[in-house]
Design a protein around this motif. Structure first.
Motif, PDB file in Angstrom:
ATOM      1  N   PRO A  91       0.787  -1.234   0.000  1.00 18.07           N
ATOM      2  CA  PRO A  91       0.000   0.000   0.000  1.00 18.07           C
ATOM      3  C   PRO A  91       0.816   1.280   0.000  1.00 18.07           C
ATOM      4  CG  PRO A  91      -0.097  -1.065   2.156  1.00 18.07           C
ATOM      5  CD  PRO A  91       0.567  -2.032   1.222  1.00 18.07           C
ATOM      6  N   THR A  92       2.032   1.251   0.548  1.00 17.92           N
ATOM      7  CA  THR A  92       2.825   2.482   0.626  1.00 17.92           C
ATOM      8  C   THR A  92       3.696   2.699  -0.616  1.00 17.92           C
ATOM      9  OG1 THR A  92       4.624   1.366   1.805  1.00 17.92           O
ATOM     10  CG2 THR A  92       2.881   2.345   3.141  1.00 17.92           C
ATOM     11  N   LEU A  93       3.712   1.733  -1.518  1.00 20.65           N
ATOM     12  CA  LEU A  93       4.472   1.869  -2.763  1.00 20.65           C
ATOM     13  C   LEU A  93       3.544   2.299  -3.889  1.00 20.65           C
ATOM     14  CD1 LEU A  93       6.750  -1.315  -2.680  1.00 20.65           C
ATOM     15  CD2 LEU A  93       7.257   0.984  -1.830  1.00 20.65           C
ATOM     16  N   SER A  94       4.108   2.967  -4.884  1.00 20.50           N
ATOM     17  CA  SER A  94       3.300   3.407  -6.023  1.00 20.50           C
ATOM     18  C   SER A  94       2.895   2.214  -6.889  1.00 20.50           C
ATOM     19  CB  SER A  94       4.090   4.404  -6.874  1.00 20.50           C
ATOM     20  OG  SER A  94       5.139   3.737  -7.574  1.00 20.50           O
ATOM     21  N   VAL A  95       1.972   2.473  -7.784  1.00 19.61           N
ATOM     22  CA  VAL A  95       1.552   1.439  -8.733  1.00 19.61           C
ATOM     23  C   VAL A  95       2.750   0.924  -9.521  1.00 19.61           C
ATOM     24  CG1 VAL A  95       0.265   1.065 -10.880  1.00 19.61           C
ATOM     25  CG2 VAL A  95      -0.837   2.194  -8.934  1.00 19.61           C
ATOM     26  N   ARG A  96       3.553   1.849 -10.051  1.00 16.75           N
ATOM     27  CA  ARG A  96       4.721   1.441 -10.837  1.00 16.75           C
ATOM     28  C   ARG A  96       5.697   0.630  -9.994  1.00 16.75           C
ATOM     29  NH1 ARG A  96       6.938   2.904 -15.657  1.00 16.75           N
ATOM     30  NH2 ARG A  96       5.409   4.558 -15.946  1.00 16.75           N
ATOM     31  N   GLU A  97       5.930   1.029  -8.759  1.00 16.14           N
ATOM     32  CA  GLU A  97       6.854   0.297  -7.895  1.00 16.14           C
ATOM     33  C   GLU A  97       6.322  -1.110  -7.595  1.00 16.14           C
ATOM     34  OE1 GLU A  97       8.851   4.061  -5.453  1.00 16.14           O
ATOM     35  OE2 GLU A  97       6.946   3.181  -4.782  1.00 16.14           O
ATOM     36  N   ASN A  98       5.020  -1.242  -7.374  1.00 15.89           N
ATOM     37  CA  ASN A  98       4.420  -2.567  -7.177  1.00 15.89           C
ATOM     38  C   ASN A  98       4.659  -3.447  -8.405  1.00 15.89           C
ATOM     39  OD1 ASN A  98       2.332  -3.385  -4.787  1.00 15.89           O
ATOM     40  ND2 ASN A  98       2.537  -1.152  -4.914  1.00 15.89           N
ATOM     41  N   LEU A  99       4.470  -2.869  -9.584  1.00 11.22           N
ATOM     42  CA  LEU A  99       4.656  -3.651 -10.809  1.00 11.22           C
ATOM     43  C   LEU A  99       6.119  -4.054 -10.994  1.00 11.22           C
ATOM     44  CD1 LEU A  99       2.343  -1.667 -13.246  1.00 11.22           C
ATOM     45  CD2 LEU A  99       1.907  -3.909 -12.230  1.00 11.22           C
ATOM     46  N   GLN A 100       7.035  -3.158 -10.676  1.00 16.03           N
ATOM     47  CA  GLN A 100       8.456  -3.465 -10.829  1.00 16.03           C
ATOM     48  C   GLN A 100       8.887  -4.601  -9.903  1.00 16.03           C
ATOM     49  OE1 GLN A 100       9.948   0.514 -10.197  1.00 16.03           O
ATOM     50  NE2 GLN A 100      10.152   0.914 -12.392  1.00 16.03           N
ATOM     51  N   LEU A 101       8.226  -4.725  -8.752  1.00 13.12           N
ATOM     52  CA  LEU A 101       8.541  -5.821  -7.839  1.00 13.12           C
ATOM     53  C   LEU A 101       8.160  -7.169  -8.433  1.00 13.12           C
ATOM     54  CD1 LEU A 101       7.453  -4.349  -4.378  1.00 13.12           C
ATOM     55  CD2 LEU A 101       9.772  -4.875  -5.133  1.00 13.12           C
ATOM     56  N   GLY A 102       7.245  -7.172  -9.403  1.00 11.09           N
ATOM     57  CA  GLY A 102       6.836  -8.421 -10.025  1.00 11.09           C
ATOM     58  C   GLY A 102       7.822  -8.954 -11.054  1.00 11.09           C
ATOM     59  N   LEU A 103       8.760  -8.118 -11.507  1.00 12.71           N
ATOM     60  CA  LEU A 103       9.712  -8.542 -12.529  1.00 12.71           C
ATOM     61  C   LEU A 103      10.702  -9.558 -11.974  1.00 12.71           C
ATOM     62  CD1 LEU A 103      10.467  -5.028 -14.061  1.00 12.71           C
ATOM     63  CD2 LEU A 103       9.119  -6.853 -15.127  1.00 12.71           C
ATOM     64  N   LYS A 104      11.059 -10.534 -12.798  1.00 11.30           N
ATOM     65  CA  LYS A 104      12.071 -11.507 -12.397  1.00 11.30           C
ATOM     66  C   LYS A 104      13.438 -10.833 -12.325  1.00 11.30           C
ATOM     67  CE  LYS A 104      10.221 -15.923 -13.977  1.00 11.30           C
ATOM     68  NZ  LYS A 104      10.447 -17.077 -14.874  1.00 11.30           N
ATOM     69  N   PRO A 105      14.355 -11.365 -11.489  1.00 11.07           N
ATOM     70  CA  PRO A 105      15.732 -10.847 -11.479  1.00 11.07           C
ATOM     71  C   PRO A 105      16.341 -10.908 -12.876  1.00 11.07           C
ATOM     72  CG  PRO A 105      15.381 -12.335  -9.638  1.00 11.07           C
ATOM     73  CD  PRO A 105      14.158 -12.427 -10.495  1.00 11.07           C
ATOM     74  N   ARG A 106      17.222  -9.971 -13.173  1.00 13.09           N
ATOM     75  CA  ARG A 106      17.757  -9.835 -14.536  1.00 13.09           C
ATOM     76  C   ARG A 106      18.352 -11.142 -15.068  1.00 13.09           C
ATOM     77  NH1 ARG A 106      18.312  -4.820 -16.682  1.00 13.09           N
ATOM     78  NH2 ARG A 106      17.884  -3.056 -15.326  1.00 13.09           N
ATOM     79  N   GLY A 107      19.094 -11.839 -14.251  1.00  7.32           N
ATOM     80  CA  GLY A 107      19.766 -13.049 -14.717  1.00  7.32           C
ATOM     81  C   GLY A 107      18.817 -14.177 -15.044  1.00  7.32           C
ATOM     82  N   MET A 108      17.555 -14.061 -14.630  1.00  7.72           N
ATOM     83  CA  MET A 108      16.590 -15.136 -14.843  1.00  7.72           C
ATOM     84  C   MET A 108      15.620 -14.826 -15.977  1.00  7.72           C
ATOM     85  SD  MET A 108      15.651 -16.041 -10.900  1.00  7.72           S
ATOM     86  CE  MET A 108      14.763 -17.517 -11.383  1.00  7.72           C
TER      87      MET A 108
END
Length: 237
Positions: A91-108
């Motif tokens: 709830p304290t993160l923005s919409v964009r920040e929530n979506l970015q948390l869903g991304l897989k780590p770069r190496g994967m």
């Protein structure tokens, strides 16, 4: 051929209370399965068992790998997306920040099936509110965010618990369109719905739970011709 997700003799507990009593269910790669049942039948517990949130006994395998003993983030990295009934946005993160948390780590990462631009195209309200804190969104917008975040993890299977509960018709249609896109791009799906609001548009197979077990498992067309199952286990008919 080995199923993408396979559960055999799966039992699960909350503390000393046993909820699942020997579930047997499988989902093939790219297949959408609707999981129906009354409240308290064990549907949400099955989703939590897949994600490692409850104590289990029995077999849970994904792409030939055992999920037993793995933590939720490890299970997610293997290729399972999860959209819980409570939505669970930050709830304290923005919409964009929530979506970015869903991304897989770069190496994967491989070439993703769904990009951030895809998510914004599917849910224009999220683009408009990209800088808004998730806690300030409406219930429908939070559900869109939860689904979009799961899609951005590029899952091979997504487990979605009651995605349409309490949502307006227009939002339901947007969610249905997003899930249809997933199906077209080869993502398998376990869609948990009590009333099969959108599952009958997406699923090729229906499984019904009762008293912590699978009491029916068959093609959607067969399910539609089983009023005995609908009446006894869903209260419909």
């Amino acid at each position: 051929m080995t199923a993408l997700l396979a559960m055999r003799d799966l039992c699960a507990w909350y503390g000393a209370s046993q909820v699942l009593h020997g579930v047997n269910l499988h989902i093939e790669a790219g297949e959408a399965v609707a999981l129906a049942g009354r409240n308290g039948s064990g549907r949400s517990t099955l989703a939590k068992a897949i994600m490692g949130f409850v104590r289990t006994r029995g077999v849970i395998e994904f792409a030939g790998r055992s999920l037993t003993g793995r933590r939720a983030f490890e299970i997610a990295r293997l290729g399972i997306g999860y959209v819980p009934e409570q939505r669970d946005v930050f709830p304290t993160l923005s919409v964009r920040e929530n979506l970015q948390l869903g991304l897989k780590p770069r190496g994967m990462r491989r070439a993703p099936r769904v990009t951030l631009d895809d998510a914004f195209a599917l849910f224009p309200a999220l683009r408009e509110r990209a800088r808004t804190k998730a806690g300030a969104l409406s219930g429908g917008e939070q559900q869109m965010l939860s689904v979009a975040r799961a899609l951005l993890g590029d899952p091979d299977l997504v487990v979605i618990d009651e995605p349409t509960e309490g949502l307006a018709g227009q939002v339901v249609e947007q969610l249905a369109a997003a899930l249809k896109l997933l199906r077209e791009r080869g993502v398998a799906m376990l869609l948990i719905e009590q009333r099969l609001v959108i599952a009958d548009r997406l699923a090729s197979r229906v499984a019904v739970m009762g008293h912590g077990e699978i009491v029916f498992d068959g093609p959607l067309d067969l399910f539609r011709h089983r009023p005995d199952v609908m009446h006894e286990w869903l209260g419909v008919g």
